[in-house]
Design an enzyme around this catalytic site. Sequence first.
Site: not given
Ligand code: RIB
Length: 304
Positions: A10, A12, A179, A212, A240, A242-243, A278
């Site tokens: 994506n 953002d 989550n 959590l 991000a 969580g990512d 970011g």
């Molecule tokens: O998890 C965060 C992401 O969720 C962002 O970068 C956004 O693009 C969405 O996919």
Amino acid sequence: MKVLVFGSLNIDHVYQVPHFLRPGETMDSLAYSRNAGGKGLNQAIALARAGMDTAFAGAIGQDGLFLRQLLEDTGVDTARVQVLDSPTGHAIIQVEAGGGNAILLLGGANRCITPEMAAHALEGLCPGDWVLLQNEISCGYEILRMAKQRGLSVALNPSPASPELAAWPLDTVDLLLLNEVEGNDLTGCTEPQAILDGLMQRYPQTAVVLTLGADGAYYRDAQQQLYHPAVPVTAVDTTAAGDTFTGYFLAAWLPGGDAAHALRLAAHAAALAVTRPGAGASIPEAEEAAAFMDRTSKNGDCDQ
Ligand code: RIB
């Protein structure tokens, strides 16, 4: 062993706001930035920065070539990223003081993935390899089924939650990372322990990581349950986090199955990510995450 992230890319569009927009409200934002994002891209960057051999499958338009370049610069194999005649997916992200966010998505090229593209992208992977999926692209259901037919292991982050997920063969997933909201969707339960119990009843072969946010994270499988608290930091932007947790957990857990270490490292990497603005750009390098963990972790902070 390698991990193929089959996921979203994506652009953002991030707006710093005094508070999240209310229905009918018009408001000036405080600042704007255009960043690389997408749950797929963020998780691939986290995996690669954590040291995992990482490949990416997904789709962008001509306007998203910089996303592919960022993945390449991070050491991710992008041979399976297709450039389509469609705009790249994007996200409108509001970030409020304190770092909380609200995200609106437009799928774009992420939603143009077909079963044929999916089958092609899985070629060359062998049993022992993993596929990491989220829920921001089309054909997630088909990708999961095809990956399992090939004998691959699958980690699923069912985010964002959607009603369609109920029809996916989730009992075949090897590792589920989710989550509370997604856990509530899948089990109908609200309390973390009830969510974990509900998931284990439904999917007894699946290992589960339940995050959590500021309240930490659980790991659960048929043999054990572990907990690690969140690492306290001053949040600037939680996008991000969580990512970052997902990528770092997977990279640390896969080689030896040490869930306690993986939870601890992922908690520290995610904490670092929320101290920076970011998405992809906020994800720390492995050395930095390890050094932060050395400074802050105490022995015995991972409870049975
Ligand atoms: O998890 C965060 C992401 O969720 C962002 O970068 C956004 O693009 C969405 O996919």
